[in-house]
Design a protein around this motif. Structure first.
Motif, mmCIF file in Angstrom:
data_model
loop_
_atom_site.group_PDB
_atom_site.id
_atom_site.type_symbol
_atom_site.label_atom_id
_atom_site.label_comp_id
_atom_site.label_asym_id
_atom_site.label_seq_id
_atom_site.Cartn_x
_atom_site.Cartn_y
_atom_site.Cartn_z
ATOM 1 N N MET A 114 0.980 -1.317 0.063
ATOM 2 C CA MET A 114 -0.030 -0.038 -0.091
ATOM 3 C C MET A 114 0.869 1.191 -0.189
ATOM 4 S SD MET A 114 -2.777 -1.417 2.598
ATOM 5 C CE MET A 114 -3.782 0.036 3.039
ATOM 6 N N ASP A 115 1.877 1.280 0.664
ATOM 7 C CA ASP A 115 2.897 2.456 0.834
ATOM 8 C C ASP A 115 3.495 2.536 -0.635
ATOM 9 O OD1 ASP A 115 2.445 2.837 3.577
ATOM 10 O OD2 ASP A 115 4.494 1.747 4.005
ATOM 11 N N LEU A 116 4.002 1.529 -1.276
ATOM 12 C CA LEU A 116 4.347 1.835 -2.799
ATOM 13 C C LEU A 116 3.393 2.219 -3.554
ATOM 14 C CD1 LEU A 116 6.422 -1.568 -2.780
ATOM 15 C CD2 LEU A 116 7.472 0.868 -2.739
ATOM 16 N N LEU A 117 2.304 1.661 -3.727
ATOM 17 C CA LEU A 117 1.199 2.305 -4.483
ATOM 18 C C LEU A 117 0.581 3.674 -4.283
ATOM 19 C CD1 LEU A 117 -1.100 -1.159 -4.690
ATOM 20 C CD2 LEU A 117 0.511 -0.351 -6.479
ATOM 21 N N ASN A 118 0.690 4.156 -2.735
ATOM 22 C CA ASN A 118 0.396 5.255 -2.542
ATOM 23 C C ASN A 118 1.322 6.343 -2.853
ATOM 24 O OD1 ASN A 118 -2.272 5.415 -1.088
ATOM 25 N ND2 ASN A 118 -1.553 4.392 0.555
ATOM 26 N N PHE A 119 2.753 5.685 -2.949
ATOM 27 C CA PHE A 119 3.852 6.730 -3.388
ATOM 28 C C PHE A 119 3.594 6.909 -4.907
ATOM 29 C CE2 PHE A 119 7.742 7.220 -5.546
ATOM 30 C CZ PHE A 119 8.294 8.351 -4.736
ATOM 31 N N GLU A 120 3.387 5.907 -5.673
ATOM 32 C CA GLU A 120 3.016 6.050 -6.910
ATOM 33 C C GLU A 120 1.987 6.946 -7.316
ATOM 34 O OE1 GLU A 120 3.299 5.714 -11.126
ATOM 35 O OE2 GLU A 120 4.682 5.346 -9.545
ATOM 36 N N ARG A 121 1.016 6.907 -6.579
ATOM 37 C CA ARG A 121 -0.139 7.993 -6.736
ATOM 38 C C ARG A 121 0.124 9.298 -6.534
ATOM 39 N NH1 ARG A 121 -5.348 6.879 -2.825
ATOM 40 N NH2 ARG A 121 -6.728 5.883 -4.757
ATOM 41 N N ARG A 122 1.017 9.672 -5.412
ATOM 42 C CA ARG A 122 1.533 10.852 -4.989
ATOM 43 C C ARG A 122 2.573 11.578 -6.402
ATOM 44 N NH1 ARG A 122 2.685 8.613 -0.216
ATOM 45 N NH2 ARG A 122 4.583 8.399 -0.421
ATOM 46 N N ARG A 123 3.241 10.486 -6.781
ATOM 47 C CA ARG A 123 4.163 10.730 -7.897
ATOM 48 C C ARG A 123 3.351 11.289 -9.086
ATOM 49 N NH1 ARG A 123 5.993 9.355 -12.327
ATOM 50 N NH2 ARG A 123 4.738 7.594 -12.597
ATOM 51 N N ARG A 124 2.279 10.632 -9.564
ATOM 52 C CA ARG A 124 1.728 10.894 -10.434
ATOM 53 C C ARG A 124 0.900 12.210 -10.335
ATOM 54 N NH1 ARG A 124 -1.206 5.323 -12.842
ATOM 55 N NH2 ARG A 124 0.580 4.050 -12.993
ATOM 56 N N SER A 125 0.414 12.508 -9.192
ATOM 57 C CA SER A 125 -0.432 13.869 -8.866
ATOM 58 C C SER A 125 0.821 14.879 -8.862
ATOM 59 C CB SER A 125 -1.078 13.615 -7.678
ATOM 60 O OG SER A 125 -0.301 13.719 -6.643
ATOM 61 N N GLY A 126 2.124 14.650 -8.901
ATOM 62 C CA GLY A 126 2.818 15.812 -8.768
ATOM 63 C C GLY A 126 3.382 16.129 -7.485
ATOM 64 N N GLU A 127 2.663 15.498 -6.470
ATOM 65 C CA GLU A 127 3.004 15.969 -5.039
ATOM 66 C C GLU A 127 4.672 15.288 -4.640
ATOM 67 O OE1 GLU A 127 0.463 14.431 -1.938
ATOM 68 O OE2 GLU A 127 -1.073 14.274 -3.511
ATOM 69 N N GLU A 128 5.188 14.329 -5.500
ATOM 70 C CA GLU A 128 6.251 13.581 -5.273
ATOM 71 C C GLU A 128 7.178 13.842 -6.560
ATOM 72 O OE1 GLU A 128 9.338 12.345 -3.541
ATOM 73 O OE2 GLU A 128 7.526 12.000 -2.368
#
Length: 175
Positions: A52-66
């Motif tokens: 879940m942490d890895l998928l949430n990171f990917e979600r943040r990366r795609r949104s530009g937060e990361e």
């Protein structure tokens, strides 16, 4: 009860019936079995949390937060799983439970064998959301089972403690 998974056996109401008539060795064996199952469930939950942490990171990366790549952030993501709140999670497991076998029968088996992490770049946002939802559902189920296991372990431990107290009381009365 033969043919049932250990968790099903431990969570059957009969597992706690008549504890006062069971000898101490059997009580300890039942408690140990329940604790083993609880350790396995906890381990599976940690694996799910990591995914879940890895998928949430990917979600943040795609949104530009990361801005970092998953590979660059991986050490931090994996280390963050060791912290609950502000304190490290240092609970020790003597022997790591085996990874779930991929029989495909249980949802945990399917999730651990789905290869989703290797497909991150190709996943649509909807696929990512769906994968996270599946992980949350399994985590909720495992959390519920874990709470039930704690109730069983507590009941067995309470009976063991009551036996020791009873033996101490008898020894003091006869001494």
């Amino acid at each position: 009860m033969s043919g049932l998974r250990r968790i099903d056996t431990v969570l059957e109401p009969e597992f706690l019936v008549g504890l006062d008539a069971i000898d101490l060795d059997e009580l300890r064996a039942r408690r140990d079995t329940a604790e083993d199952v609880e350790n396995q469930i906890s381990y599976y939950r940690r694996l799910l949390h990591g995914r879940m942490d890895l998928l949430n990171f990917e979600r943040r990366r795609r949104s530009g937060e990361e801005q970092r790549s998953l590979l660059d952030a991986l050490p931090e993501i994996l280390a963050s799983g060791m912290v609950l709140g502000s304190e490290p999670n240092l609970r020790h497991i003597d022997v790591m439970p085996p990874l779930p076998t991929t029989t495909g029968r249980r949802l945990i088996d399917q999730i651990m064998d789905d290869g989703i992490l290797t497909q991150l770049p190709e996943l649509t946002d909807e696929d990512l959301d769906e994968a996270l939802e599946r992980l949350r559902e399994v985590e909720a189920e495992l959390s519920n089972q874990r709470r039930q296991l704690h109730t069983v372990i507590d009941a067995l431990q309470d009976e063991i403690v009551a036996r020791y107290r009873s033996q101490q009381g008898e020894a003091q009365a006869s001494g």
